[in-house]
Design an enzyme around this catalytic site. Sequence first.
Site, PDB file in Angstrom:
ATOM      1  N   HIS A 184       0.813  -1.220   0.000  1.00 23.66           N
ATOM      2  CA  HIS A 184       0.000   0.000   0.000  1.00 23.66           C
ATOM      3  C   HIS A 184       0.840   1.260   0.000  1.00 23.66           C
ATOM      4  O   HIS A 184       0.429   2.281  -0.545  1.00 23.66           O
ATOM      5  CB  HIS A 184      -1.037  -0.061   1.113  1.00 23.66           C
ATOM      6  CG  HIS A 184      -2.106  -1.029   0.737  1.00 23.66           C
ATOM      7  ND1 HIS A 184      -2.031  -2.354   1.083  1.00 23.66           N
ATOM      8  CD2 HIS A 184      -3.187  -0.905  -0.062  1.00 23.66           C
ATOM      9  CE1 HIS A 184      -3.044  -2.988   0.531  1.00 23.66           C
ATOM     10  NE2 HIS A 184      -3.767  -2.137  -0.156  1.00 23.66           N
ATOM     11  N   GLU A 425     -10.727 -11.419  -5.724  1.00 19.61           N
ATOM     12  CA  GLU A 425      -9.308 -11.395  -5.358  1.00 19.61           C
ATOM     13  C   GLU A 425      -8.881 -12.649  -4.595  1.00 19.61           C
ATOM     14  O   GLU A 425      -7.784 -12.713  -4.052  1.00 19.61           O
ATOM     15  CB  GLU A 425      -8.948 -10.110  -4.597  1.00 19.61           C
ATOM     16  CG  GLU A 425      -9.865  -9.753  -3.455  1.00 19.61           C
ATOM     17  CD  GLU A 425      -9.543  -8.396  -2.818  1.00 19.61           C
ATOM     18  OE1 GLU A 425      -8.530  -7.778  -3.144  1.00 19.61           O
ATOM     19  OE2 GLU A 425     -10.330  -7.980  -1.961  1.00 19.61           O
ATOM     20  N   ASP A 449      -4.202  -8.828  -4.862  1.00 19.34           N
ATOM     21  CA  ASP A 449      -4.439  -9.946  -3.948  1.00 19.34           C
ATOM     22  C   ASP A 449      -4.682 -11.243  -4.704  1.00 19.34           C
ATOM     23  O   ASP A 449      -4.286 -12.306  -4.253  1.00 19.34           O
ATOM     24  CB  ASP A 449      -5.622  -9.643  -3.013  1.00 19.34           C
ATOM     25  CG  ASP A 449      -5.172  -8.829  -1.823  1.00 19.34           C
ATOM     26  OD1 ASP A 449      -4.079  -9.103  -1.302  1.00 19.34           O
ATOM     27  OD2 ASP A 449      -5.894  -7.895  -1.431  1.00 19.34           O
ATOM     28  N   CYS A 496      -9.181  -3.479 -10.824  1.00 17.21           N
ATOM     29  CA  CYS A 496      -8.737  -2.317 -10.049  1.00 17.21           C
ATOM     30  C   CYS A 496      -7.389  -2.558  -9.388  1.00 17.21           C
ATOM     31  O   CYS A 496      -6.896  -1.714  -8.646  1.00 17.21           O
ATOM     32  CB  CYS A 496      -9.785  -1.907  -9.024  1.00 17.21           C
ATOM     33  SG  CYS A 496     -10.132  -3.190  -7.822  1.00 17.21           S
TER      34      CYS A 496
HETATM   35  C1  PEP Z   1      -6.202  -5.698  -5.100  1.00 16.79           C
HETATM   36  O1  PEP Z   1      -6.035  -6.558  -4.249  1.00 16.79           O
HETATM   37  O2  PEP Z   1      -5.857  -5.831  -6.297  1.00 16.79           O
HETATM   38  C2  PEP Z   1      -6.817  -4.404  -4.746  1.00 16.79           C
HETATM   39  C3  PEP Z   1      -7.161  -3.531  -5.651  1.00 16.79           C
HETATM   40  O3  PEP Z   1      -6.987  -4.151  -3.439  1.00 16.79           O
HETATM   41  P1  PEP Z   1      -5.807  -3.703  -2.443  1.00 16.79           P
HETATM   42  O4  PEP Z   1      -4.578  -3.465  -3.270  1.00 16.79           O
HETATM   43  O5  PEP Z   1      -6.294  -2.486  -1.750  1.00 16.79           O
HETATM   44  O6  PEP Z   1      -5.683  -4.881  -1.550  1.00 16.79           O
HETATM   45 MG    MG Z   2      -7.016  -6.413  -2.305  1.00 16.16          MG
END
Ligand code: PEP
Ligand code: MG
Length: 574
Positions: A184, A425, A449, A496
């Site tokens: 993140h 995911e 994920d 996403c």
């Molecule tokens: C993902 O897992 O691809 C996602 C968009 O969520 P995050 O990166 O916030 O876990």
């Molecule tokens: Mg995720």
Amino acid sequence: MKIKGNIAVKGIAIGYIQKVNSNIDEYLESYIQQDKETEMEKYQKAVKQVKYDLQQLVEKCSSNNQDTAIMDAHLLMIDDIMLNEKVMYNINNGESAPNAIKNASSEVENMLMQLEDTYFQERASDVKDVCKQIILKVLGIEKLAVNGSNRIIVADDIEPSFVASVNNEQVAGFVLKSGSTTSHAIIIARGKGIPTIVGADFDFNSMEEETKAIITQDGLLILNPSIEEEQLYKQKKINTQRLQSYFLSKVNKSAKTLDNNSITVAANIALSEDAKYLDENGAKGIGLYRTEFLYMESDQLPSEKEQFEAYKKAVIGCNGNLCIIRTLDIGGDKPSKALELSKEENPFLGYRAIRICLDKKDLFKQQLRSIIRASAFGKTAILLPMIINVDEIIKTKEIIKEIMTELEQQKISYDKNIKIGIMIETPASVIMSPILIKYVDFFSIGTNDLTQYTLAVDRGNQKVSYLYNYYNPAIIHSIKMVIDAAHKEGKWVGVCGEMGADNKSIIALLALGIDELSMSMIMIPEKKEFIRNYSNDLVDINKLLACKTPEEVEIYLGTIEKRINEAIEANYNN
Ligand code: PEP
Ligand code: MG
């Protein structure tokens, strides 16, 4: 000297090295201890300095009650007689000042944690914080803060909150030892467009502060560059900026492929304020609003009012386009002070995201209610993370129904047509996608994920990062299954995760029939142009699906990427 790393956020940065180390243990090891009197003096001087800093901060923040309350608590801790006595006792017993503070801190923390009263338990973290500040002073290290502007931050790893707190003037780039490109902290750096390399092989201690350095677009850190090198990269940076301006000049054009297939390109945001940049970057709404940052910023949970205001701002900012708000996805590498989650052996497989929400119904209900209320101001969708079964959707829908009934009774307006989608995911959600789609309006594939869970590779673990690869055929085939399942029911699918902004992946996703791509705002102008130069006849889908290894996939997609880039360049030069 040149240090090699992997590109996490592509770009060129020219600046000066600043070392950031939140792990003080390494400093402690190289600390040279002096006699007892000197250690005692250092301790007392450090206490005075921290006290002074805190008092200054209290004065500065007098308008923010929450911050001053924390600092007042820290000031009280500094004067705590028991803590002081323990530190002095340790120094008199032959410990160095930093070790004496560290050990006294652990002792007092443990003692407070054992008390029943949560008030005292909470004070344990104040003790830890204050003691860390005193130790840093003894060691001569300033708090995690950027010194001046144009810094290239080198660190083992960085926390999301640190990246979130800096701006592009202060930080020119990040160079990290850790290997994750989808942590993140990196996602936030990408959102800010700060060039970052990860998995860099350097010795932290021998790195010198203030050294002039360049991060290249190929993932190199050049220390003490020659005049020629500096000139070369300055020029390259100018060229990149010109190209970016060219992409920006075309943001109002839709992302339609050469075969007239319109793709929705939306933005991933973490803060509602980001919504004001949607138009200038050509984003068609918000494809992923990561709301957990509301829960990570402070040690207090956000109120319904705060959440409602934030979601409303994002919804209005979408200007008639869809705003997809993801419910709390805390846990894993996203800690929340306010939720006080206990440490787990396997946090990515544990108590996180939808599991916490369904367990803490009040918390979940408050967030859902805030989102539903915000839907009165524009097209809104609720996105549920980490789904593994139908049950989680059914339970969430029951809560949503309950909220809608209450809102109607209270005569509070909302959009009855609010859409509900889930993140794909987990491997379970891929396998169950033909069934799950019947319960929702759309899928959004979280490839960050999905890659981690499908390949059983921790997305933040440097040692196995060579296996973390979304070109793995297992991921490509999973995505195909999900898109086919949704299309069979006449529903749409987006991506996403970070894969949605990667050129080679975009080719695969378009060929597989993806409907929407959501990505960091800063990537949108360039990727829209990439899509506009894509056509289905560039890709032999059977060839893609027949690839047996990630390398084969990458090589195959790479040849197509090259052709698209040549077309973009030819248009740019004309
Ligand atoms: C993902 O897992 O691809 C996602 C968009 O969520 P995050 O990166 O916030 O876990
Ligand atoms: Mg995720």
